[in-house]
Scaffold this active site. Structure first.
Site, PDB file in Angstrom:
ATOM      1  N   ASP A  47      45.629  38.539  47.462  1.00  0.00           N
ATOM      2  CA  ASP A  47      45.085  37.351  46.798  1.00  0.00           C
ATOM      3  C   ASP A  47      45.903  36.998  45.563  1.00  0.00           C
ATOM      4  OD1 ASP A  47      44.220  39.402  45.168  1.00  0.00           O
ATOM      5  OD2 ASP A  47      42.089  38.920  45.294  1.00  0.00           O
ATOM      6  N   SER A  48      46.941  37.789  45.292  1.00  0.00           N
ATOM      7  CA  SER A  48      47.939  37.414  44.286  1.00  0.00           C
ATOM      8  C   SER A  48      48.601  36.088  44.640  1.00  0.00           C
ATOM      9  CB  SER A  48      49.003  38.507  44.161  1.00  0.00           C
ATOM     10  OG  SER A  48      49.503  38.872  45.439  1.00  0.00           O
TER      11      SER A  48
ATOM     12  N   ASP B  90      43.734  40.942  51.702  1.00  0.00           N
ATOM     13  CA  ASP B  90      42.702  41.032  50.665  1.00  0.00           C
ATOM     14  C   ASP B  90      41.472  40.213  51.015  1.00  0.00           C
ATOM     15  OD1 ASP B  90      43.788  42.764  48.805  1.00  0.00           O
ATOM     16  OD2 ASP B  90      44.733  41.185  47.621  1.00  0.00           O
TER      17      ASP B  90
ATOM     18  N   LYS C 282      41.220  44.754  52.435  1.00  0.00           N
ATOM     19  CA  LYS C 282      41.148  45.459  51.151  1.00  0.00           C
ATOM     20  C   LYS C 282      40.096  44.813  50.270  1.00  0.00           C
ATOM     21  CE  LYS C 282      44.522  45.168  47.993  1.00  0.00           C
ATOM     22  NZ  LYS C 282      43.799  44.689  46.759  1.00  0.00           N
TER      23      LYS C 282
ATOM     24  N   GLU D 234      38.027  45.289  46.291  1.00  0.00           N
ATOM     25  CA  GLU D 234      38.154  45.882  44.963  1.00  0.00           C
ATOM     26  C   GLU D 234      36.853  46.542  44.522  1.00  0.00           C
ATOM     27  OE1 GLU D 234      41.427  42.645  43.222  1.00  0.00           O
ATOM     28  OE2 GLU D 234      39.618  43.096  42.082  1.00  0.00           O
TER      29      GLU D 234
ATOM     30  N   GLU E  19      45.683  50.842  40.648  1.00  0.00           N
ATOM     31  CA  GLU E  19      46.463  49.909  39.841  1.00  0.00           C
ATOM     32  C   GLU E  19      46.285  50.153  38.354  1.00  0.00           C
ATOM     33  OE1 GLU E  19      47.260  45.094  39.233  1.00  0.00           O
ATOM     34  OE2 GLU E  19      45.951  45.811  40.847  1.00  0.00           O
TER      35      GLU E  19
END
Length: 272
Positions: free
Chosen positions: A51-52, A90, A118, A120, A188
């Site tokens: 999602d970057s 993501d 993925k 978070e 991270e």
């Protein structure tokens, strides 16, 4: 296209075997078919459709505006030419607020070509979501440490897990994610010592981005490692284009340095 290969794609079974044998896993982001093909050609093990893309493709200041439809679109772009790499996509902000929504969102990404999703965080609700997805045949990669989707809550992009209590809590979360069925874990922006401790305490591969050299593998945003970021790069970023004659050469250098353990060095890591 000349970059395309005909190798059988990597599976999670192969990645787990690489981890067991001590082979480092090289991971880069991609959001389109051209870079997907090039990363395949250069031997990248895992492509993360991150999602970057909210930052580097859409021009947002954070990842929170990214929608599940955006992720599915870019996952499809990457997957259509993928020949070798394992694909992780993501789940974006607010697309997995409960297990049922998470399953619906995951289905969109996997139908678009993702091999794994993925998410978070390692709180109780995220752990329950991991368990729910895995029980329904959705492979999951967890993500701890600096959580870009929570940057407004965290007050900015800051190193996480620096205090003893925070480190202990993150270690417990990592263990809970693994026990719930997560098969990979991204760490991270945490101290290298904590990255090592977590990596040695769980059986699944850990993929570091500013988490030290002891993780099972390393990931960077493609634009960052090519020196295309407009602002000051994060401490954990290395510009591989600085000593390369081409984008292909920079990507191959990244893979080579991850595999050999040269990257990340102390200058790309955080002390306790």
């Amino acid at each position: 296209m000349s970059y395309l290969q005909t190798e059988k794609p990597l599976s999670i079974t192969k990645l787990l075997a690489m981890h067991a044998e001590g082979e480092k896993i090289a991971v880069l982001t991609a959001y389109d078919s051209t870079m997907s093909a090039l990363l395949n050609y250069c031997g990248v093990d895992v492509i993360l459709i991150g999602d970057s893309l909210g930052n580097v493709i859409q021009g947002h200041s954070s990842t929170t505006p990214v929608r599940i439809e955006d992720m599915a679109y870019h996952t499809g772009c990457v997957s259509r030419v993928n020949q070798h790499a394992f694909l992780i996509a993501d789940l974006p902000f607010a697309s997995y607020g409960d297990p049922v929504q998470a399953l619906e969102s995951s289905a969109l990404l996997m139908r678009a070509g993702a091999d794994m999703v993925k998410l978070e965080g390692g709180g109780n609700w995220q752990v329950e979501t991991i368990r729910y997805l895995v029980e329904r045949s959705v492979p999951v990669c967890a993500h701890l440490g600096l959580l870009p989707q929570s940057v407004h809550l965290l007050g900015g992009y800051k190193v996480q897990g620096k205090s003893r209590d925070a480190a202990t809590h993150m270690l417990e979360q990592a263990q809970m994610c693994a026990e719930a069925g997560a098969q990979m874990l991204v760490l991270e922006a945490i101290p290298s010592s904590l990255g090592a401790k977590i990596s040695h305490s769980i059986s699944i591969p850990t993929i570091g981005i500013g988490a030290g050299p002891d993780c099972s593998g390393q990931v960077l945003v493609l634009q960052d490692m090519l020196g295309l970021n407009l602002g000051k790069p994060a401490k954990f970023v290395k510009n591989f284009m600085a000593e390369a004659n081409s984008i292909e050469g920079a990507i191959k250098a990244f893979v080579r340095e991850v595999k050999s353990g040269k990257f990340p060095g102390p200058e790309h890591s955080f002390a306790s």
